[in-house]
Design an enzyme around this catalytic site. Sequence first.
Site, PDB file in Angstrom:
ATOM      1  N   ASN A   6      31.211  41.811  45.547  1.00 44.15           N
ATOM      2  CA  ASN A   6      31.058  43.272  45.531  1.00 44.15           C
ATOM      3  C   ASN A   6      29.630  43.589  45.104  1.00 44.15           C
ATOM      4  O   ASN A   6      29.280  43.486  43.929  1.00 44.15           O
ATOM      5  CB  ASN A   6      32.074  43.885  44.558  1.00 44.15           C
ATOM      6  CG  ASN A   6      31.947  45.407  44.484  1.00 44.15           C
ATOM      7  OD1 ASN A   6      31.303  46.028  45.320  1.00 44.15           O
ATOM      8  ND2 ASN A   6      32.561  45.991  43.468  1.00 44.15           N
ATOM      9  N   LYS A  13      28.145  46.411  45.055  1.00 48.10           N
ATOM     10  CA  LYS A  13      28.011  47.731  44.431  1.00 48.10           C
ATOM     11  C   LYS A  13      26.791  48.458  45.040  1.00 48.10           C
ATOM     12  O   LYS A  13      26.599  48.395  46.248  1.00 48.10           O
ATOM     13  CB  LYS A  13      27.960  47.596  42.913  1.00 48.10           C
ATOM     14  CG  LYS A  13      29.154  46.799  42.381  1.00 48.10           C
ATOM     15  CD  LYS A  13      29.257  46.791  40.897  1.00 48.10           C
ATOM     16  CE  LYS A  13      30.466  45.958  40.465  1.00 48.10           C
ATOM     17  NZ  LYS A  13      30.697  46.024  39.014  1.00 48.10           N
ATOM     18  N   HIS A  65      38.765  50.482  42.561  1.00 47.86           N
ATOM     19  CA  HIS A  65      37.884  49.839  41.595  1.00 47.86           C
ATOM     20  C   HIS A  65      37.709  50.746  40.379  1.00 47.86           C
ATOM     21  O   HIS A  65      37.638  51.968  40.500  1.00 47.86           O
ATOM     22  CB  HIS A  65      36.525  49.530  42.232  1.00 47.86           C
ATOM     23  CG  HIS A  65      35.682  48.597  41.426  1.00 47.86           C
ATOM     24  ND1 HIS A  65      34.970  49.026  40.325  1.00 47.86           N
ATOM     25  CD2 HIS A  65      35.444  47.261  41.534  1.00 47.86           C
ATOM     26  CE1 HIS A  65      34.322  47.995  39.809  1.00 47.86           C
ATOM     27  NE2 HIS A  65      34.595  46.918  40.519  1.00 47.86           N
ATOM     28  N   GLU A  73      35.249  51.494  38.610  1.00 46.93           N
ATOM     29  CA  GLU A  73      34.092  52.396  38.645  1.00 46.93           C
ATOM     30  C   GLU A  73      34.395  53.637  39.460  1.00 46.93           C
ATOM     31  O   GLU A  73      33.920  54.732  39.137  1.00 46.93           O
ATOM     32  CB  GLU A  73      32.876  51.637  39.204  1.00 46.93           C
ATOM     33  CG  GLU A  73      32.357  50.598  38.227  1.00 46.93           C
ATOM     34  CD  GLU A  73      31.492  49.525  38.858  1.00 46.93           C
ATOM     35  OE1 GLU A  73      31.094  48.610  38.113  1.00 46.93           O
ATOM     36  OE2 GLU A  73      31.240  49.587  40.070  1.00 46.93           O
ATOM     37  N   GLU A  76      40.880  43.231  37.355  1.00 41.93           N
ATOM     38  CA  GLU A  76      39.592  43.289  36.679  1.00 41.93           C
ATOM     39  C   GLU A  76      39.740  44.022  35.350  1.00 41.93           C
ATOM     40  O   GLU A  76      39.832  45.255  35.339  1.00 41.93           O
ATOM     41  CB  GLU A  76      38.563  44.035  37.540  1.00 41.93           C
ATOM     42  CG  GLU A  76      38.199  43.345  38.834  1.00 41.93           C
ATOM     43  CD  GLU A  76      36.955  43.962  39.441  1.00 41.93           C
ATOM     44  OE1 GLU A  76      36.001  43.215  39.676  1.00 41.93           O
ATOM     45  OE2 GLU A  76      36.931  45.173  39.668  1.00 41.93           O
ATOM     46  N   GLY A 130      30.649  43.755  34.294  1.00 47.41           N
ATOM     47  CA  GLY A 130      29.236  44.009  34.067  1.00 47.41           C
ATOM     48  C   GLY A 130      28.799  43.903  32.620  1.00 47.41           C
ATOM     49  O   GLY A 130      27.674  44.252  32.286  1.00 47.41           O
ATOM     50  N   SER A 172      32.864  39.730  35.377  1.00 42.00           N
ATOM     51  CA  SER A 172      31.826  38.775  34.961  1.00 42.00           C
ATOM     52  C   SER A 172      32.162  37.348  35.380  1.00 42.00           C
ATOM     53  O   SER A 172      31.984  36.394  34.604  1.00 42.00           O
ATOM     54  CB  SER A 172      31.574  38.860  33.449  1.00 42.00           C
ATOM     55  OG  SER A 172      31.076  40.136  33.097  1.00 42.00           O
ATOM     56  N   GLY A 216      30.952  40.311  40.992  1.00 43.41           N
ATOM     57  CA  GLY A 216      29.960  41.372  40.943  1.00 43.41           C
ATOM     58  C   GLY A 216      28.548  40.833  41.006  1.00 43.41           C
ATOM     59  O   GLY A 216      28.085  40.344  42.031  1.00 43.41           O
TER      60      GLY A 216
END
Length: 262
Positions: free
Chosen positions: A13, A15, A106, A108, A178, A184, A222, A243
């Site tokens: 991903n 992002k 997700h 985010e 996740e 992150g 991570s 990520g």
Amino acid sequence: MSSSTITPWVVGNWKMNPMQADAFQLIEEFKQLLQQQEIPSERCHIGVAPTLIALTNIQAQLKDANRTIFTVAQDLSKVSGTGAYTGEVSAELLRDSQIAFVLIGHSERRELFGDDAETVKAKLHNALNADLKVIYCVGESLEQREQGVAEQVVLQQICDIASVVKTEQWQNIVIAYEPIWAIGTGKTASPADAQAMHVKIREGLKQITTWGANIAILYGGSVKAENAVELAACPDINGALVGGASLNAQSFYQIASAFAQK
């Protein structure tokens, strides 16, 4: 089909990264690594989720790879079809561009852009009805984990979508667990903690659908080359949603290689 016989998935991903020239170089480097030492498709599915404006360019660039690498959209609209919806991209438009996979839910999107349960359900309904395959993301916050409700939160996120998934559509869903506090941050759930949650997710899926034993459950948060082997060794972790490490061709290759050995 037991969890151990599910073909793993490794999906990068990206992002809101990187710039176009860097994206081109990243894909070329990854293809070269696959040329030097192939990761057979039957051992591990691989996908990348670029930014929206890079989707079709990356898709075209991947066509001459020595194996299939899927191009995955990072999100789609809660509105279907076409129409006067400035800035939106529907499931049907993705399908028309031969994009067959999409991330939905997700953290985010949920936390930063207000994707509540109803929005997520609408997106998933549209994706499945357009014959897209969905990587559906679930996960708990640090506060929820510390309160002892992590499993309840994650299983509720899966139950949230059950009403809009037809029986046969479950085969087009991959789950990505996740833990929000590990995305992150450099923190990673211990393999034991991740494995334990994956077992609970599997149990929940089996209660909801006859496809429950067949659905791949990926770990995200991570994931790096340094911890991929240990995560891949967990019997109920069927791959990774990667990520930052997916923005480095060597790291992403090593992660895919680790799961291909599973």
